[in-house]
Design a protein around this motif. Structure first.
Motif, PDB file in Angstrom:
ATOM      1  N   ALA A   1       0.842  -1.194   0.000  1.00  0.00           N
ATOM      2  CA  ALA A   1       0.000   0.000   0.000  1.00  0.00           C
ATOM      3  C   ALA A   1       0.874   1.238   0.000  1.00  0.00           C
ATOM      4  O   ALA A   1       1.885   1.296   0.696  1.00  0.00           O
ATOM      5  CB  ALA A   1      -0.909   0.007   1.219  1.00  0.00           C
ATOM      6  N   GLU A   2       0.480   2.240  -0.790  1.00  0.00           N
ATOM      7  CA  GLU A   2       1.183   3.514  -0.811  1.00  0.00           C
ATOM      8  C   GLU A   2       0.159   4.633  -0.827  1.00  0.00           C
ATOM      9  O   GLU A   2      -0.946   4.490  -1.367  1.00  0.00           O
ATOM     10  CB  GLU A   2       2.112   3.601  -2.015  1.00  0.00           C
ATOM     11  CG  GLU A   2       3.262   2.598  -1.944  1.00  0.00           C
ATOM     12  CD  GLU A   2       4.274   2.794  -3.048  1.00  0.00           C
ATOM     13  OE1 GLU A   2       5.360   3.342  -2.777  1.00  0.00           O
ATOM     14  OE2 GLU A   2       3.982   2.399  -4.191  1.00  0.00           O
ATOM     15  N   ALA A   3       0.547   5.760  -0.251  1.00  0.00           N
ATOM     16  CA  ALA A   3      -0.400   6.844  -0.013  1.00  0.00           C
ATOM     17  C   ALA A   3      -1.138   7.274  -1.272  1.00  0.00           C
ATOM     18  O   ALA A   3      -2.342   7.521  -1.246  1.00  0.00           O
ATOM     19  CB  ALA A   3       0.337   8.040   0.595  1.00  0.00           C
ATOM     20  N   GLY A   4      -0.416   7.384  -2.386  1.00  0.00           N
ATOM     21  CA  GLY A   4      -1.029   7.912  -3.600  1.00  0.00           C
ATOM     22  C   GLY A   4      -1.405   6.878  -4.631  1.00  0.00           C
ATOM     23  O   GLY A   4      -1.769   7.235  -5.752  1.00  0.00           O
ATOM     24  N   ALA A   5      -1.307   5.591  -4.301  1.00  0.00           N
ATOM     25  CA  ALA A   5      -1.615   4.534  -5.265  1.00  0.00           C
ATOM     26  C   ALA A   5      -3.048   4.673  -5.769  1.00  0.00           C
ATOM     27  O   ALA A   5      -3.963   4.999  -5.004  1.00  0.00           O
ATOM     28  CB  ALA A   5      -1.407   3.161  -4.643  1.00  0.00           C
ATOM     29  N   PHE A   6      -3.259   4.411  -7.049  1.00  0.00           N
ATOM     30  CA  PHE A   6      -4.553   4.614  -7.669  1.00  0.00           C
ATOM     31  C   PHE A   6      -5.626   3.730  -7.034  1.00  0.00           C
ATOM     32  O   PHE A   6      -6.748   4.155  -6.828  1.00  0.00           O
ATOM     33  CB  PHE A   6      -4.461   4.333  -9.175  1.00  0.00           C
ATOM     34  CG  PHE A   6      -5.490   5.071  -9.987  1.00  0.00           C
ATOM     35  CD1 PHE A   6      -5.195   6.304 -10.541  1.00  0.00           C
ATOM     36  CD2 PHE A   6      -6.752   4.554 -10.181  1.00  0.00           C
ATOM     37  CE1 PHE A   6      -6.132   6.995 -11.276  1.00  0.00           C
ATOM     38  CE2 PHE A   6      -7.708   5.249 -10.911  1.00  0.00           C
ATOM     39  CZ  PHE A   6      -7.396   6.471 -11.468  1.00  0.00           C
ATOM     40  N   ASP A   7      -5.256   2.493  -6.702  1.00  0.00           N
ATOM     41  CA  ASP A   7      -6.233   1.552  -6.169  1.00  0.00           C
ATOM     42  C   ASP A   7      -5.686   0.902  -4.894  1.00  0.00           C
ATOM     43  O   ASP A   7      -5.566  -0.310  -4.809  1.00  0.00           O
ATOM     44  CB  ASP A   7      -6.557   0.490  -7.223  1.00  0.00           C
ATOM     45  CG  ASP A   7      -7.764  -0.357  -6.849  1.00  0.00           C
ATOM     46  OD1 ASP A   7      -8.509   0.038  -5.945  1.00  0.00           O
ATOM     47  OD2 ASP A   7      -7.950  -1.432  -7.465  1.00  0.00           O
ATOM     48  N   MET A   8      -5.297   1.735  -3.940  1.00  0.00           N
ATOM     49  CA  MET A   8      -4.840   1.307  -2.620  1.00  0.00           C
ATOM     50  C   MET A   8      -3.444   0.693  -2.649  1.00  0.00           C
ATOM     51  O   MET A   8      -2.544   1.133  -1.941  1.00  0.00           O
ATOM     52  CB  MET A   8      -5.809   0.307  -1.986  1.00  0.00           C
ATOM     53  CG  MET A   8      -5.380  -0.108  -0.574  1.00  0.00           C
ATOM     54  SD  MET A   8      -6.273  -1.506   0.128  1.00  0.00           S
ATOM     55  CE  MET A   8      -7.916  -0.881   0.204  1.00  0.00           C
ATOM     56  N   CYS A   9      -3.243  -0.361  -3.443  1.00  0.00           N
ATOM     57  CA  CYS A   9      -1.945  -1.012  -3.462  1.00  0.00           C
ATOM     58  C   CYS A   9      -1.653  -1.542  -4.851  1.00  0.00           C
ATOM     59  O   CYS A   9      -2.552  -1.704  -5.685  1.00  0.00           O
ATOM     60  CB  CYS A   9      -1.869  -2.145  -2.440  1.00  0.00           C
ATOM     61  SG  CYS A   9      -2.682  -3.678  -2.942  1.00  0.00           S
ATOM     62  N   GLU A  10      -0.374  -1.798  -5.094  1.00  0.00           N
ATOM     63  CA  GLU A  10       0.077  -2.451  -6.318  1.00  0.00           C
ATOM     64  C   GLU A  10       1.122  -3.488  -5.942  1.00  0.00           C
ATOM     65  O   GLU A  10       1.599  -3.532  -4.803  1.00  0.00           O
ATOM     66  CB  GLU A  10       0.670  -1.432  -7.299  1.00  0.00           C
ATOM     67  CG  GLU A  10      -0.348  -0.470  -7.879  1.00  0.00           C
ATOM     68  CD  GLU A  10       0.275   0.510  -8.876  1.00  0.00           C
ATOM     69  OE1 GLU A  10      -0.304   0.677  -9.949  1.00  0.00           O
ATOM     70  OE2 GLU A  10       1.326   1.107  -8.554  1.00  0.00           O
ATOM     71  N   LEU A  11       1.502  -4.312  -6.900  1.00  0.00           N
ATOM     72  CA  LEU A  11       2.548  -5.303  -6.675  1.00  0.00           C
ATOM     73  C   LEU A  11       3.894  -4.596  -6.720  1.00  0.00           C
ATOM     74  O   LEU A  11       4.224  -3.907  -7.677  1.00  0.00           O
ATOM     75  CB  LEU A  11       2.476  -6.405  -7.725  1.00  0.00           C
ATOM     76  CG  LEU A  11       1.163  -7.192  -7.748  1.00  0.00           C
ATOM     77  CD1 LEU A  11       1.206  -8.248  -8.846  1.00  0.00           C
ATOM     78  CD2 LEU A  11       0.896  -7.839  -6.394  1.00  0.00           C
ATOM     79  N   ALA A  12       4.672  -4.786  -5.667  1.00  0.00           N
ATOM     80  CA  ALA A  12       5.939  -4.090  -5.476  1.00  0.00           C
ATOM     81  C   ALA A  12       7.060  -5.110  -5.349  1.00  0.00           C
ATOM     82  O   ALA A  12       6.825  -6.316  -5.215  1.00  0.00           O
ATOM     83  CB  ALA A  12       5.858  -3.214  -4.221  1.00  0.00           C
ATOM     84  N   PRO A  13       8.314  -4.647  -5.388  1.00  0.00           N
ATOM     85  CA  PRO A  13       9.421  -5.564  -5.086  1.00  0.00           C
ATOM     86  C   PRO A  13       9.290  -6.167  -3.692  1.00  0.00           C
ATOM     87  O   PRO A  13       8.533  -5.679  -2.845  1.00  0.00           O
ATOM     88  CB  PRO A  13      10.656  -4.653  -5.184  1.00  0.00           C
ATOM     89  CG  PRO A  13      10.241  -3.513  -6.061  1.00  0.00           C
ATOM     90  CD  PRO A  13       8.784  -3.299  -5.751  1.00  0.00           C
TER      91      PRO A  13
END
Length: 479
Positions: free
Chosen positions: A365-377
């Motif tokens: 999860a990141e503050a500005g992510a479009f849909d709450m969270c994305e797949l990250a390293p």
């Protein structure tokens, strides 16, 4: 002189799109722009570009102001971007609530590469481009990287070179995907990642050179040469598995498992359906709300004459810069920049599972992510943010990533983030082959995925974050 090409690839006949890109990635030199000629040209561009980037007080910003009423840092035109405040409330990983500044740039920009065949091999028209925040000032950039405000001429400067290839209705699109940018610093920011093929002659320009993807891969393994915008476009390329010679002979077993992972024909720990259901469950299981608020009202941050900084010295600062550069559409301007307080780290743990390379992906999860969270390293952070926290609240695997075992690094380079908005923002990008030292087990926020599965998801929006895409592009240098 024909292009040097592995014999197996040259005999492949009329390749499909993925094969055409793989042929280009396997051509590590080219008579169109030989490596030695490129190296001399690029070094000359770094020497010759006259530029100066100096920090200034906010009061010296021209065309920017702290807006009366909310204190947001905005441009007089109402275009480009603004710095606003954001409040986040979540139960994700015990993060709780916080406030922060964030860049708000709602317009969708263009990141695009023009490609053309020479002797049957795709070449990319690449640019030596200066950005004010680049650690090495000039980096290898796409044919076009421009915000809508820039390519529509809001800045009043020169026209964006080659923009017509991406705006024409007659274009031939090979790659076209909306992708996110840094979710910790941008509010729902996306750019259109494009690869456009041409067959006619392209007017030459001294700031541009034709390179195969293999030639780009050669310099991608070097610190701060290939910029973020190039990397995110290349991450969207649908490569087929290579069948040419090994470029990275450090571990034949690793390379064999990587080729199997690229092909998508040798199985995977999870099906695509399972992975999509997992990501949906992650988003549904957690609470996550955010709202913008006046920059002047955020807690935990201090505003001085020349910076907005976190009270504990963590995360980043908002600064102002005066920029002078002869090679840009505008020769002199001022602007705000985000300046992280230290170098970050972004790394994938990798291991074979049943002979197929898998990467450990983190639903972050990141503050500005479009849909709450994305797949990250597997790990993506600024270590300074966690040094005063107990181990159980630090990112998992952080110690392993900061101090990998000897012989396990398959990719290791310092690469900068987008230099148009961020000042000296770079990450230590790593791919670490952990073998069986890390169990092939998942938990609620981490799953093992093949390269083919990641390449399939990156064809769509809202799945892989920009750091994961940079690592995916870097992974292809390890064939």
């Amino acid at each position: 002189m024909p292009l040097p090409m592995p014999e197996a690839l040259a005999a492949a006949g009329s390749p499909g799109l993925g094969r055409r890109f793989t042929v280009s990635a396997s051509a590590t030199d080219s008579p169109v722009t030989p490596n030695a000629e490129f190296d001399a040209w690029f070094a000359r561009k770094r020497r010759a570009n006259r530029f100066n980037v100096a920090r200034i007080p906010f009061s010296d910003l021209a065309g920017w102001r702290f807006r009366e009423g909310d204190g947001n840092l905005v441009h007089d035109s109402g275009k480009f971007f603004s710095v606003t405040g954001l409040e986040v409330n979540t139960d994700w990983q015990d993060r709780g609530s916080w406030m922060q500044p964030i860049l708000d740039q709602p317009e969708i920009g263009i990141l695009g590469i023009v490609v053309k065949e020479f002797d049957g091999v795709l070449h990319c028209l690449m640019q030596a481009k200066m950005e004010p925040g680049n650690p090495e000032t000039v980096q290898l950039s796409p044919t076009v990287q421009a915000t809508r405000s820039n390519y529509t001429g809001v800045h009043g400067g020169r026209r964006t070179t080659y923009i017509e290839y991406f705006t024409s209705s007659e274009r031939t699109l090979l790659v076209d995907s909306l992708q996110s940018e840094q979710g910790a610093w941008f509010l729902q920011k996306r750019n259109r990642n494009m690869i456009v093929e041409v067959t006619d002659d392209v007017p030459p320009h001294d700031n541009f050179r034709w390179l195969t993807i293999g030639q780009i891969h050669r310099v991608l393994a070097q610190d701060n040469v290939v910029n973020m915008d190039t990397r995110t476009i290349l991450s969207c390329v649908p490569f087929e598995a290579p069948n040419g010679p090994v470029r990275n002979a450090a571990s034949p077993e690793y390379r064999e498992s990587l080729v199997r992972s690229l092909s998508g024909r040798h199985g995977s720990l999870h099906t695509a359906g399972h992975l999509l259901a997992w990501l949906t469950d992650v988003k549904a299981r957690h609470s996550f709300t955010r709202r913008t608020l006046p920059l002047s009202k955020i807690d935990g941050w201090s505003h001085s004459d020349d910076e907005i900084a976190h009270d504990e010295g963590k995360h980043f600062k908002v600064i102002a810069a005066d920029v002078r550069a002869d090679t840009r559409e505008v020769a002199q301007w001022t602007q705000p920049l985000i300046a992280p307080v230290e170098r970050g780290v972004a790394a994938f743990l990798a291991r074979p599972i049943n002979g197929v390379l898998h990467l450990l992906v983190h639903a972050k999860a990141e503050a500005g992510a479009f849909d709450m969270c994305e797949l990250a390293p597997t790990v993506q952070c600024l270590p300074v943010n966690f040094r005063d926290l107990p181990v159980h609240r630090q990112p998992r695997y952080l110690d392993l990533v900061l101090d990998p075992a000897p012989g396990t690094l398959r990719f290791d380079a310092v690469l900068s983030e987008e230099g148009g908005r961020f000042h000296h923002a770079d990450n230590h990008y790593r791919i670490i082959d952990v073998g069986e030292d890390v169990p092939a087990q998942d938990d609620e926020d981490y799953h093992w995925m093949t390269v083919h599965q990641l390449m399939s998801l990156v064809q769509h929006s809202r799945y892989l974050n920009v750091q994961a895409r940079s690592l995916l592009a870097s992974l292809h240098t390890t064939w």
